[in-house]
Design an enzyme around this catalytic site. Structure first.
Site, PDB file in Angstrom:
ATOM      1  N   HIS A  28     -66.217 -32.920   1.544  1.00 10.01           N
ATOM      2  CA  HIS A  28     -65.151 -32.260   2.297  1.00 10.01           C
ATOM      3  C   HIS A  28     -64.941 -32.837   3.688  1.00 10.01           C
ATOM      4  O   HIS A  28     -64.180 -32.263   4.464  1.00 10.01           O
ATOM      5  CB  HIS A  28     -65.460 -30.767   2.440  1.00 10.01           C
ATOM      6  CG  HIS A  28     -65.232 -29.969   1.207  1.00 10.01           C
ATOM      7  ND1 HIS A  28     -63.994 -29.473   0.839  1.00 10.01           N
ATOM      8  CD2 HIS A  28     -66.085 -29.567   0.228  1.00 10.01           C
ATOM      9  CE1 HIS A  28     -64.106 -28.801  -0.285  1.00 10.01           C
ATOM     10  NE2 HIS A  28     -65.358 -28.849  -0.682  1.00 10.01           N
ATOM     11  N   LYS A  43     -57.299 -21.499  12.156  1.00  7.73           N
ATOM     12  CA  LYS A  43     -58.326 -22.323  11.511  1.00  7.73           C
ATOM     13  C   LYS A  43     -59.556 -22.368  12.415  1.00  7.73           C
ATOM     14  O   LYS A  43     -59.502 -21.937  13.569  1.00  7.73           O
ATOM     15  CB  LYS A  43     -57.816 -23.726  11.203  1.00  7.73           C
ATOM     16  CG  LYS A  43     -57.173 -24.440  12.370  1.00  7.73           C
ATOM     17  CD  LYS A  43     -56.601 -25.787  11.945  1.00  7.73           C
ATOM     18  CE  LYS A  43     -55.304 -25.648  11.193  1.00  7.73           C
ATOM     19  NZ  LYS A  43     -55.411 -25.929   9.777  1.00  7.73           N
ATOM     20  N   ARG A  44     -60.634 -22.869  11.860  1.00 10.38           N
ATOM     21  CA  ARG A  44     -61.859 -23.040  12.641  1.00 10.38           C
ATOM     22  C   ARG A  44     -61.555 -23.832  13.917  1.00 10.38           C
ATOM     23  O   ARG A  44     -60.781 -24.788  13.905  1.00 10.38           O
ATOM     24  CB  ARG A  44     -62.878 -23.787  11.770  1.00 10.38           C
ATOM     25  CG  ARG A  44     -64.201 -24.079  12.395  1.00 10.38           C
ATOM     26  CD  ARG A  44     -65.194 -24.520  11.320  1.00 10.38           C
ATOM     27  NE  ARG A  44     -64.681 -25.595  10.492  1.00 10.38           N
ATOM     28  CZ  ARG A  44     -64.913 -26.894  10.721  1.00 10.38           C
ATOM     29  NH1 ARG A  44     -65.650 -27.266  11.753  1.00 10.38           N
ATOM     30  NH2 ARG A  44     -64.444 -27.818   9.910  1.00 10.38           N
ATOM     31  N   LYS A  56     -50.995 -22.494   2.079  1.00  9.50           N
ATOM     32  CA  LYS A  56     -50.695 -21.056   2.095  1.00  9.50           C
ATOM     33  C   LYS A  56     -49.470 -20.767   2.954  1.00  9.50           C
ATOM     34  O   LYS A  56     -48.606 -19.957   2.580  1.00  9.50           O
ATOM     35  CB  LYS A  56     -51.906 -20.283   2.616  1.00  9.50           C
ATOM     36  CG  LYS A  56     -53.128 -20.376   1.735  1.00  9.50           C
ATOM     37  CD  LYS A  56     -54.395 -19.989   2.493  1.00  9.50           C
ATOM     38  CE  LYS A  56     -55.632 -20.397   1.707  1.00  9.50           C
ATOM     39  NZ  LYS A  56     -56.863 -20.332   2.511  1.00  9.50           N
ATOM     40  N   LYS A  91     -59.379 -30.570  15.015  1.00  7.01           N
ATOM     41  CA  LYS A  91     -58.244 -29.763  14.564  1.00  7.01           C
ATOM     42  C   LYS A  91     -57.209 -29.577  15.671  1.00  7.01           C
ATOM     43  O   LYS A  91     -56.096 -29.122  15.424  1.00  7.01           O
ATOM     44  CB  LYS A  91     -58.735 -28.416  14.032  1.00  7.01           C
ATOM     45  CG  LYS A  91     -59.553 -28.562  12.740  1.00  7.01           C
ATOM     46  CD  LYS A  91     -60.032 -27.227  12.212  1.00  7.01           C
ATOM     47  CE  LYS A  91     -60.903 -27.400  10.967  1.00  7.01           C
ATOM     48  NZ  LYS A  91     -60.142 -27.804   9.779  1.00  7.01           N
ATOM     49  N   THR A 145     -56.247 -26.119   3.360  1.00  8.90           N
ATOM     50  CA  THR A 145     -55.602 -25.214   2.400  1.00  8.90           C
ATOM     51  C   THR A 145     -54.711 -24.224   3.134  1.00  8.90           C
ATOM     52  O   THR A 145     -53.792 -23.671   2.553  1.00  8.90           O
ATOM     53  CB  THR A 145     -56.635 -24.440   1.562  1.00  8.90           C
ATOM     54  OG1 THR A 145     -57.572 -23.780   2.421  1.00  8.90           O
ATOM     55  CG2 THR A 145     -57.379 -25.371   0.616  1.00  8.90           C
TER      56      THR A 145
END
Length: 848
Positions: A383, A574-575, A686, A580, A682
């Site tokens: 991942h 998100k984390r 969504k 990110k 993901t």
């Protein structure tokens, strides 16, 4: 059933969720309602011990959940018997995380009982929605990894694949996030405080998991030498099973979670000396294994606990599945024919060494035979492309904790390096690169390498990620084992993320695509014909507006911030991690704020910037970014001069249930990771499925989303992966791009000068310094491109109809991202197990 006509009439049908078959689609049966009410009241009385007049909402929730569980268990037992009678191959999914969220309404939905329970509870004077809120999110995961595992478990049940999920039953999970004066604080997430009505404890299922000690070589009477591991400590693994229901309730699988305990909870002789704490110390040490997800590994004790966690659940799971195999098949040599084991990321990679130990030491197989079975049984999902996320363990810690496994790894490595020498004779650097032992970093065991070598398939989770694995972290291993890497792009379960999370949009979709869309997501393509229809667009906007009103209400309750539901809801959930790039988002927020202040009378598009996510407890820089977001929010939200045109919100304690409120309300989806660093994502799927437009880099599954929704229905910006590599090679100083960008320079200056931290003007000095001189994640380098893309978003939003059309097309073209498709690919190409027959493509797709 909804009849789909050639011309949509512009009205939404009022329907309950569909039932298991057409006979159940009729008006609710009074006999069935009476049976459900009777079952709930019986559980309330006999299992909870309360009379209806004195029951709390939580009592009603637990009684309803137990009544539903009874129905699920019947299907579960039938599913188990059918698969064993047929001798079917089984899938075992090993994951350190399972972010399953609330199960009550999800299971009702999948069982086709949502309308019946809603009506029955209403007759009893209880609201289903109120009971749903009584259920805590199971604290069994952190983010995308754990949510993917949950989606996959549901899809395996939907496709009727006999499967077990294996993980740890954490007492407190990751942590409960509190924002105190803008700072993240961590507290235990006491999700088990009121018990868990979904799980069934299996006290008879107990396995011994060993640690430490020493290994001796013993020669038996026949002259064979074998290893005998004498452990220094033994911990017991106790099983807890949670049923996972597939769509329409046709098949049910089990999520088996392990809890740890000491074989003897109390040393009575020590207790009787008055050393009461010492008498239970070994019990506390055992139970620590399942206390928290991802203990802080900055200390030696934290690193040891994390290694113990990973081995604990791997060993218990492998012992369990081997016992199940032997009970049904009787031949250990047939394991690979009857079992497929999927390792979800690197955490379960000890399964390679543990399976070899069990096959060789316990079941007496020859080494070569055991290795052949191991490789044929295991497969590994990677991942991440971040080297630091591919776990390594110091040899001394490994030797002390798992001495037998280190011997096994040495022997695997010996054969493996022999293959490397044969492939590239004399190439010492190549051998060092592929070795299971990293000799350059203080001698450490490379767990990603171990998982790669011990698996017959290694898959990435998006097309780009799988390609980059071959070029980066596993370049040399791919050369040594060509063809082993394959791709399986992630997916999401539409039952949770559309049908349940967004019932308004679901009804609108059914009005034009028919009820068949609930079983066959490819029917979503029928929305394309209505993307330009003004009446349909109005209905689509109405659904979105209602969802935004609900989120605005939640933000008001939680954060005491009033926001306008007609504003553009710009969402990044998100984390919290540097790659990110929440920092890029907040930097653009500052630049936008400054621009609005400079020209307050300009026709600005009102925006609400919504952030949510947790930072790892030891990740200080990520926690500083959370503080920056909240400090910016404090200034922006209280500046009357900008007239409410910009609001900033950080929603604490992000989890599945919160996501189910945010995602249907989002207008814009922030997927802005540094190119080449996000494996898949993901959340991007969504949000697009719920009609949000994506602004993002060409990273992870964003590429496949762009290809499917069309480049005109997504906003792509920034450098691509190879450009990032080239830029880094030139150095990390960003002075050049800052000098060319007044907006960027002013935003960094505001951060550095204390505009957002007047109580501590040096608070964000390290952030400003990194943006100027240590731009590893290309925040400064990508800023201008991102800022320009955001102003393009403003222009699209003003267009109104064009924005709505793009949102509808995003929904219509997302069918490929169903986790059912992903799992079918795993089943066919990796696990070699049959699945429920695929739903026939729609006529439009057949014609195409």
């Amino acid at each position: 059933m909804v009849v789909v006509s050639s011309a949509w009439n512009g009205h939404l049908p009022v329907q309950s969720l569909p039932e298991k078959n057409s006979s159940q689609s009729a008006p609710l049966d009074e006999l069935a309602l009476a049976e459900i009410k009777s079952a709930i009241l019986a559980k309330l009385t006999l299992a909870i011990g309360k009379e209806a007049a004195h029951a709390t909402k939580h009592d009603w929730y637990k009684a309803s959940a137990l009544a539903l569980r009874d129905r699920i268990v019947h299907r579960w037992l039938v599913s188990e018997k059918e698969s064993y009678d047929a001798g079917r191959k089984r899938v075992y999914y090993l994951s350190l995380e399972f972010l399953i969220g609330r199960l009550f309404t999800d299971s009702l939905n999948n069982m086709g009982l949502l309308a019946q329970f809603d009506a029955a509870l209403g007759d009893l004077g209880v609201g289903l929605n109120d009971l749903r809120k009584c259920e805590p999110d199971a604290a069994l995961g952190n983010g995308g990894l754990g949510r993917l595992a949950a989606c996959f478990m549901e899809s395996m049940a939907t496709l009727e694949i006999p499967a077990y999920g294996y993980g740890i039953r954490y007492d407190y999970g990751l942590f409960r996030q509190i924002i105190n004066h803008g700072w993240q604080q961590e507290f235990p997430d006491k999700w088990l405080s009121f018990g868990n009505p979904w799980e069934l404890q299996r006290p008879e299922v107990v396995y011994q998991v060993k640690f430490g000690g020493h290994v001796d070589q013993v020669t038996d009477a026949k002259g064979y030498t074998r290893a005998v591991w004498t452990p220094g400590e033994t911990v017991q693994a106790i099983a807890y099973d949670t049923p996972i229901v597939g769509w329409r309730g046709e098949h049910v699988n089990a999520l088996r979670l392990w809890s740890a305990r000491a074989p003897d909870p109390l040393l009575i002789d020590v207790f009787n000396t008055g050393d009461y704490l010492g008498a239970t110390a070994h019990e506390a040490r055992a139970e620590a294994i399942c206390k928290f997800l991802y203990p802080n590994d900055e200390s030696p004790a934290g690193r040891e606990l994390r290694l113990r966690q990973e081995y604990f659940f791997v060993s218990a799971s492998l012992q369990d599945l081997i016992k199940r195999h032997l009970d049904s098949d009787g031949q250990i040599r047939n394991l690979a024919k009857k079992a497929a084991i999927q390792l979800n990321d690197t955490h379960p990679s000890l399964a390679v060494a543990e399976l070899m130990r069990l096959l060789v030491d316990v079941h007496g197989l020859r080494w070569d035979d055991a290795w052949q079975i191991t490789v044929a049984t295991l497969s590994y999902t990677n991942h991440t492309l971040l080297p630091e996320a591919l776990e390594t363990w110091p040899l001394d810690l490994f030797q002390r904790t798992l001495p037998r496994h280190l011997e096994i790894i040495y022997r695997i490595n010996e054969v493996h390096l022999g293959l490397a020498e044969a492939r590239s004779p004399g190439d010492i650097e190549f051998r060092a690169s592929v070795s299971l032992i990293d000799e350059k970093a203080g001698r450490r065991v490379r767990m990603g390498h171990l998982a790669f070598i011990g698996s017959h398939r290694v898959n990435g989770v998006s097309a780009m990620h799988s390609d980059l694995m071959k070029e980066t972290v596993f370049h040399d291993l791919n050369f040594l084992y060509p063809g082993r890497i394959t791709n399986k792009t992630n997916g999401i379960t539409f039952r949770r993320w559309l049908t349940l999370a967004n019932p308004g949009l679901t009804e609108l979709v059914r009005s034009v695509a028919g009820d068949e869309v609930l079983d066959d997501p490819t029917r979503l393509e029928r929305l394309e014909a209505f993307a330009g229809d003004s009446a349909f667009q109005q209905q689509f906007r109405s659904v979105k507006h209602r969802n935004k009103v609900a989120l605005a209400r939640l933000i008001g309750e939680r954060n005491n911030i009033r926001i306008d539901p007609s504003a553009l809801f710009d969402v990044q959930i998100k984390r919290i991690h540097e790659y990110k790039r929440q920092l890029l988002n907040v930097l653009e927020t500052i630049a936008l704020y400054q621009a609005i202040k400079d020209e307050p009378n300009r026709d600005w598009v009102p925006r609400v910037k919504i952030f949510a996510g947790k930072a790892a407890a030891s990740y200080r820089y990520a926690k500083l970014i959370i503080k920056l977001i909240n400090d910016v929010a404090e200034v922006v939200n209280n500046d009357a001069s900008i007239g409410g045109k910009l609001k900033v919100v950080f929603l604490a304690d992000y989890n599945v249930s919160l996501a189910e409120v945010i995602i249907p309300a989002a207008d814009l989806s922030e997927q802005i990771s540094t190119a080449g660093m996000e494996a898949s994502g993901t959340g991007n799927m969504k949000l697009a499925l719920n009609g949000a437009l994506t602004i993002g880099t060409l990273d992870g599954a964003n590429i496949e989303i762009r290809d499917l929704v069309g480049p005109e229905n997504i906003a792509i910006f920034g450098m691509e992966a190879l450009e990032v590599v080239a830029r880094r090679a030139q150095g990390l100083d960003a002075t050049d791009v800052i000098n060319r960008s007044p907006q960027l320079a002013n935003a960094i200056r505001a951060i550095d000068s204390g505009v957002f931290s007047p109580d501590d003007r040096a608070r964000f000095a390290s952030v400003a310094h990194a943006l100027r001189h240590l731009d590893h994640y290309m925040v400064s380098a990508d800023f201008d491109s991102y800022y320009e893309a955001q102003r393009g978003i403003d222009a699209r939003w003003r267009a109104g109809s064009a924005w709505t059309r793009a949102g509808i097309l995003n929904v219509a073209r997302m069918a490929w991202f169903s986790s059912d498709r992903t799992i079918r690919e795993y089943a066919e190409e990796i696990w070699n197990v049959p699945t429920k027959p695929a739903t026939q493509p729609s006529p439009a797709r057949q014609a195409g």
